[in-house]
Design an enzyme around this catalytic site. Structure first.
Site, short mmCIF file in Angstrom:
data_model
loop_
_atom_site.label_atom_id
_atom_site.label_comp_id
_atom_site.label_asym_id
_atom_site.label_seq_id
_atom_site.Cartn_x
_atom_site.Cartn_y
_atom_site.Cartn_z
N ASP A 60 -0.09 -7.32 -3.32
CA ASP A 60 -1.44 -7.18 -2.98
C ASP A 60 -2.34 -6.67 -4.05
OD1 ASP A 60 -3.95 -6.81 -1.36
OD2 ASP A 60 -2.48 -7.24 0.27
N GLU A 68 -9.17 -13.27 2.27
CA GLU A 68 -10.28 -12.61 1.80
C GLU A 68 -10.28 -12.79 0.35
OE1 GLU A 68 -10.38 -8.67 4.46
OE2 GLU A 68 -8.55 -8.89 3.47
N ARG A 118 0.73 -1.25 0.00
CA ARG A 118 0.05 -0.08 0.20
C ARG A 118 0.88 1.33 -0.06
NH1 ARG A 118 -2.73 -4.14 2.41
NH2 ARG A 118 -4.49 -4.53 1.27
N HIS A 134 -6.65 -10.79 -3.42
CA HIS A 134 -5.47 -9.73 -3.31
C HIS A 134 -4.32 -9.83 -4.32
CE1 HIS A 134 -6.75 -7.94 0.58
NE2 HIS A 134 -7.04 -9.08 0.90
C1 ACM Z 1 -5.97 -9.49 6.73
O1 ACM Z 1 -6.05 -8.71 7.56
N1 ACM Z 1 -6.57 -9.69 5.65
C2 ACM Z 1 -4.78 -10.77 6.76
#
Ligand code: ACM
Length: 548
Positions: free
Chosen positions: A202, A339, A173, A272
């Site tokens: 990511d 996620e 990021r 991600h």
């Molecule tokens: C995470 O915070 N998605 C590992």
């Protein structure tokens, strides 16, 4: 009258001695045992000799000498033994002696003695133990240059509670140069942490050179813009990028190893992955819709596009994870696995066909298929897979290590299914959360106070002995969506990293918030000595004005 004056003087001297002792033993993490060993002192002087029992300890001696010189203006002389020669290091008088006992006892354990008339002696169970003894010695030194380092006779016996004591950094990021990564590693070392989890890829970028796929960094490491301020923020069309070359990685790994820190690289799949899809839209479930395959900006979005199960994607995974295994010498490779937005797979005809052809009952089974595939690649290189707790979904073999980021019940589930687990539960361990309700410097989430970090119960209740043994340790994490600068990294870390360090290192019977909170003042003076920023939220919450 004379007697009263005499008694007052005695009390004043002992109060001063008490204060000095409190300062000398304001050590974080708290050691297992500290004994004040009678009368007398040792002063660390300019040019004092540091002798080592064998050449493997030179890096630890250098670390100490660099510290005293850089921060206190006291150069030491490191006596380097002749190549291949072992020496007892017993003869040094009025110096600092480092000895590797190599005695097969708990790795990282050590004894430190301040012996008046002789000097300081640190004996480690192994070389790592010597290094941690050096860290304790460093914490016995003054926190200001110019204050003479006079140490009272003492003995410290110490060892770590957990074998895994980690800290993570998201460099996706926001990107941080190698020089800062090395500084970050020093911070870990000074807190006796021993794993650096490097989050390298990511949705916002791919930040590690892949010789097998140079396009990943050529295209995937630069995004067109940033958003400024809290989400949704204001878009700034300012190209933003950066990545680490193989040479950079080797330098970081070498630097970390000299500090007894293992680097765990993470390539996050199958979610991600927008940086992969921005480079190779054909790897997505929507190859004809490039807009759905673009790098995202600074902000996290758990509904982003994901990898599709296609032969060319599995070839890609094999190539990059093989190269990652060759590049990083450590035993552990992190696959991410968190996620993954399954809706992309649900909506894709090609994916549904793949699932039917491979007998995969649902999308969780497909996620598991991806993770198993990478596990085979990593295992073929003799390495062990680590993943976020979602990798338990759909089943995963026992030799994978689960990093628990959600509620602790996911970690407990991992232990109950025979996995080793690392507890990095967000509610206690994500230092990108602000530290107090009113703090504005970090991000919108939180608060996560210093006391809450300290209070995190790493070993959940009602586990069997076997399940407890499977707890490898704990970790703090730093996600950098709202942390674009190095000073904000430090501000988010300190002093909460100290609470994490004590929680993972000190024996549980030594855990005492009252004692720890008394030591925080001096720890923050150390941060000032290092030129590191720290948050004063703890002092504000306690209504304490920091003395400067
Ligand atoms: C995470 O915070 N998605 C590992």
């Amino acid at each position: 009258m004379l007697f009263r004056k005499f008694m007052t003087a005695i009390f004043a001297i002992s109060a001063l001695a008490g204060q000095a002792q409190e300062k000398q033993f304001s050590i974080i993490p708290e050691p297992a045992e500290i004994t004040v060993a009678g009368e007398g002192t040792v002063q660390i002087e300019r040019g004092m000799l540091v002798r080592v029992s064998d050449s493997s300890l030179v890096a630890s001696a250098d670390f100490l000498a660099d510290y005293t010189n850089r921060y206190l203006g006291i150069p030491l002389r490191v006596d380097v033994p002749k190549k291949g020669k072992k020496r007892t290091a017993d003869k040094a008088v009025n110096g600092i002696v480092l000895v590797n006992r190599n005695n097969g006892e708990v790795s990282g354990g050590y004894r430190l003695e301040v012996i008046p008339g002789t000097g300081i002696r640190i004996e480690g169970n192994d070389a790592a133990g010597v290094f941690y003894g050096v860290q304790t010695l460093i914490q016995m030194l003054p926190v200001r240059a110019g204050v003479l380092p006079i140490l009272a006779a003492a003995k410290v016996v110490d060892y770590p509670r957990f074998a895994y004591r980690g800290m993570h950094l998201d460099v996706v990021r926001h990107f941080f140069p190698v020089e800062f990564i090395k500084k970050y590693i020093d911070y870990l070392a000074l807190h006796k942490l021993n794993y650096f989890h490097w989050h390298l890829t990511d949705d916002q970028a791919w930040r590690v050179e892949m010789k097998c796929r140079p396009e990943l960094t050529a295209k995937g490491s630069v995004r067109e813009g940033e958003i400024e301020g809290l989400y949704p923020g204001k878009y700034q069309p300012l190209p933003y990028g950066g990545y680490y070359t193989h040479e950079d990685v080797r330098e970081v790994v070498r630097y970390a190893a000299e500090r007894y820190i293992t680097v765990i690289p993470e390539i996050d799949i199958p979610g991600h992955c927008m940086a992969v899809l921005a480079t190779y839209p054909q790897f997505s479930t929507t190859p004809d819709e490039p807009k759905k395959c673009a790098l995202t900006w600074g902000i996290f979005n758990k509904f982003n596009n994901v990898l599709a199960p296609k032969p060319e994607v599995f070839d890609f995974l094999k190539d990059v994870f093989s190269e990652l295994c060759d590049l990083f010498p450590g035993q552990y490779i992190h696959v991410g696995g968190d996620e993954c937005a399954k809706r992309w797979w649900q909506e894709s005809e090609q994916t549904q066909r793949f699932m039917r052809d491979h007998g995969l009952a649902d999308e969780k089974a497909l996620q598991s298929y991806f993770i198993h595939y990478v596990q085979d690649v990593v295992n073929a290189k003799g390495k062990t897979l680590v993943g976020w707790d979602e990798i338990l979904e759909g089943g995963i073999s026992e030799d994978c290590i689960i990093m628990n980021w959600r509620r602790p019940n996911y970690g407990v589930k991992a232990l109950k299914t025979g996995h080793r687990a690392i507890f990095a539960c967000s509610a206690w361990s994500y230092f990108n959360m602000k530290e107090s309700r009113t703090q504005s410097e970090i991000g919108p989430r939180g608060p996560l106070s210093l006391e809450k970090v300290y209070d995190f119960q790493i070993v959940p209740d009602s586990l069997t002995d076997r399940q407890t043994e499977l707890i490898w340790g704990a970790q703090g994490c730093l996600w950098t969506e709202y942390i674009p600068t190095t000073w904000k990294v430090e501000f988010s870390l300190f002093p909460r990293m100290a609470a994490l360090a004590e929680n993972v290192w000190s024996p549980v019977e030594k855990k005492s918030w009252d004692n720890f909170s008394r030591k925080v003042e001096m720890q923050c003076e150390r941060y000032e000595l290092w030129g590191a920023r720290y948050s004063d939220a703890f002092f504000r919450l306690q209504d304490i004005v920091r003395k400067r």
